[in-house]
Design an enzyme around this catalytic site. Structure first.
Site, PDB file in Angstrom:
ATOM      1  N   ASP A  55     120.181  78.375   5.949  1.00  0.00           N
ATOM      2  CA  ASP A  55     119.987  79.848   5.857  1.00  0.00           C
ATOM      3  C   ASP A  55     118.947  80.103   7.041  1.00  0.00           C
ATOM      4  O   ASP A  55     118.918  79.203   7.490  1.00  0.00           O
ATOM      5  CB  ASP A  55     118.670  80.545   4.802  1.00  0.00           C
ATOM      6  CG  ASP A  55     117.815  78.814   4.652  1.00  0.00           C
ATOM      7  OD1 ASP A  55     118.031  78.127   4.388  1.00  0.00           O
ATOM      8  OD2 ASP A  55     116.787  79.475   4.409  1.00  0.00           O
TER       9      ASP A  55
ATOM     10  N   GLU B  21     116.291  78.030   1.579  1.00  0.00           N
ATOM     11  CA  GLU B  21     115.519  76.377   1.676  1.00  0.00           C
ATOM     12  C   GLU B  21     114.675  77.072   2.024  1.00  0.00           C
ATOM     13  O   GLU B  21     113.031  76.777   1.795  1.00  0.00           O
ATOM     14  CB  GLU B  21     115.923  75.490   2.708  1.00  0.00           C
ATOM     15  CG  GLU B  21     114.879  73.885   2.414  1.00  0.00           C
ATOM     16  CD  GLU B  21     113.847  74.475   3.544  1.00  0.00           C
ATOM     17  OE1 GLU B  21     112.889  73.964   2.646  1.00  0.00           O
ATOM     18  OE2 GLU B  21     114.015  74.696   4.778  1.00  0.00           O
ATOM     19  N   GLU B  22     114.633  77.960   2.703  1.00  0.00           N
ATOM     20  CA  GLU B  22     113.368  78.710   3.778  1.00  0.00           C
ATOM     21  C   GLU B  22     112.205  79.770   2.563  1.00  0.00           C
ATOM     22  O   GLU B  22     110.960  80.120   3.883  1.00  0.00           O
ATOM     23  CB  GLU B  22     113.336  79.471   4.884  1.00  0.00           C
ATOM     24  CG  GLU B  22     113.970  78.816   5.999  1.00  0.00           C
ATOM     25  CD  GLU B  22     113.324  77.729   7.088  1.00  0.00           C
ATOM     26  OE1 GLU B  22     111.832  78.007   6.232  1.00  0.00           O
ATOM     27  OE2 GLU B  22     113.447  77.009   7.530  1.00  0.00           O
TER      28      GLU B  22
HETATM   29 ZN   LIG Z   1     112.157  75.679   8.441  1.00  0.00          ZN
HETATM   30 ZN   LIG Z   2     114.792  72.829   7.967  1.00  0.00          ZN
END
Ligand SMILES: [Zn+2]
Ligand SMILES: [Zn+2]
Length: 393
Positions: free
Chosen positions: A56, A119-120
């Site tokens: 992402d 992930e963010e």
């Molecule tokens: Zn990051």
């Molecule tokens: Zn990262």
């Protein structure tokens, strides 16, 4: 394509299709998980090793000036997840070539490729993939005995790779307060319950959790990063909102701190000190909410030592460094709480430069020479773990 067409967390539909088509071209079938994630398997056998890349991007307007800059307004791969994806695709190609040349059993087991979304953004794509069974045994593979992941590091020179044995990154929790008072004329504070003053007390008092209730040898951070209330110089407002983040490397202190913040936020705001003198039933109150984030990232010591040795074989011992743990969060942590794993940092700063824009910076770039190193390292670690590196290479 990956850098030009970044997509935000959990919206990586085009990225997912692109990865799927790249894998299909290599003759690797893949399964979509959690909407925009992908899992694929290469090889055959009892043993299984997992490699993970996140896919992402971030809500940042790119200013890097590279010719392949983002074509999407306000979205950018500023954390290098496009590089992680590209390196795992590169590793897939090399591993699949080994299979073509020597047969499916030749790898000594299965390499599970995890292309992970989100992930963010809380709750983190890793937690969703785990819920959907990415670490469970399937018809194609047994439970992975270890998982490896990597992150680009613009603070370290290309050619280097850095490891941490044990705790590497912090837990992350988002905190939200709504402080309710009673509004009124700024010249008559005794007829109000002032939420601005309550907020001021909260900001300073809660810092004692870190400065006085945390072993100084342990790590924790409380940062209150947003405070909003009021519209005029002569009006005490009705409410103040605050938000911030709690980070810790210690799960037990983390949970204690959350409970204590909740209890004391309420206690401080409802203190008689802040009640209206005109009507003491008019008291302050506080609603506190925690959005639970990622656990601390704890690298398994044996897995770390293994990857460190493999990196030393590949790059030379001089290129293998120690990474100083950070209070960042990383949802790779979820995997490491289920199976042994390790996460390393790949240097991507051109050696001739002293400084590069950091992660999450609009001018973030990487030295693309590092891509082949990261790709080779993924292959090397996986095959060395399965015991077939010397046979195949
Ligand atoms: Zn990051
Ligand atoms: Zn990262």
């Amino acid at each position: 394509m990956l850098h030009r067409q970044p997509e935000l967390s959990f919206q990586e539909h085009q990225t997912c299709r692109f990865i799927q088509s790249q894998l299909a071209e290599m003759g690797i079938s893949s399964t979509v998980l959690a909407g925009t994630g992908l899992v694929a398997h290469i090889g055959a056998g009892e043993r299984c090793v997992a490699l993970r890349a996140d896919i992402d991007a971030l809500p940042i307007q790119e200013e890097s000036g590279v010719p392949f800059s983002s074509e999407r307004q306000g979205i950018m791969h500023a954390c290098g997840h496009d590089a992680h994806t590209a390196m795992l695709l590169g590793a897939a190609r090399i591993l699949q070539q080994c299979v073509w040349r020597h047969g499916a059993q030749a790898l000594g087991g299965v390499v599970k490729l995890i292309f992970q979304p989100g992930e963010e953004m809380s709750p983190g794509g890793a937690s969703l993939l785990i819920k959907e069974g990415v670490l469970e045994a399937t018809g194609e593979a047994s439970v992975p005995e270890v998982i490896f992941g990597q992150h680009v590091n613009p603070d370290a020179a290309t050619g280097t790779v850095a490891f941490v044995s044990g705790t590497m990154m912090a837990s992350t929790d988002e905190l939200f307060w709504t402080i309710r008072g009673a509004s009124g004329h700024a010249a008559q504070p005794h007829r109000t319950a002032d939420p601005v003053l309550m907020a001021a007390h909260l900001v300073t008092t809660l810092q004692s959790l870190v400065s006085r209730a945390l072993n100084p040898l342990h790590s924790g951070v409380l940062s209150i990063t947003r405070i909003q209330g009021g519209t005029a110089t002569n009006v005490i407002p009705e409410t103040v909102e605050m938000s911030g983040t709690l980070r810790s490397m210690n799960q037990e202190w983390r949970e204690w701190a959350i409970d204590t913040i909740a209890e004391h936020s309420q206690r401080i705001c409802s203190s008689p000190l802040f009640a209206s003198r005109a009507d003491s039933s008019v008291q302050g109150a506080c609603e506190f909410q925690r959005s639970k984030g990622y656990p601390p990232l704890v690298n398994n010591p044996q897995a770390t030592e293994f990857a460190r040795q493999a990196a030393a074989h590949l790059l030379g011992a001089k290129c293998v460094e120690e990474f100083e743990p950070k209070m960042w969060g990383e949802d790779f942590a979820f995997y490491t709480h289920h199976i042994p794993g390790t996460f390393w940092m790949l240097g991507v700063r051109p050696p001739e430069l002293n400084h590069m824009p950091g992660l999450h910076n609009a001018r973030f770039t990487i030295d693309e020479k590092a891509l082949s190193i990261g790709t080779a390292l993924l292959v090397h670690v996986a095959l060395e773990r399965l015991g077939t590196l010397s046979v195949l290479m």
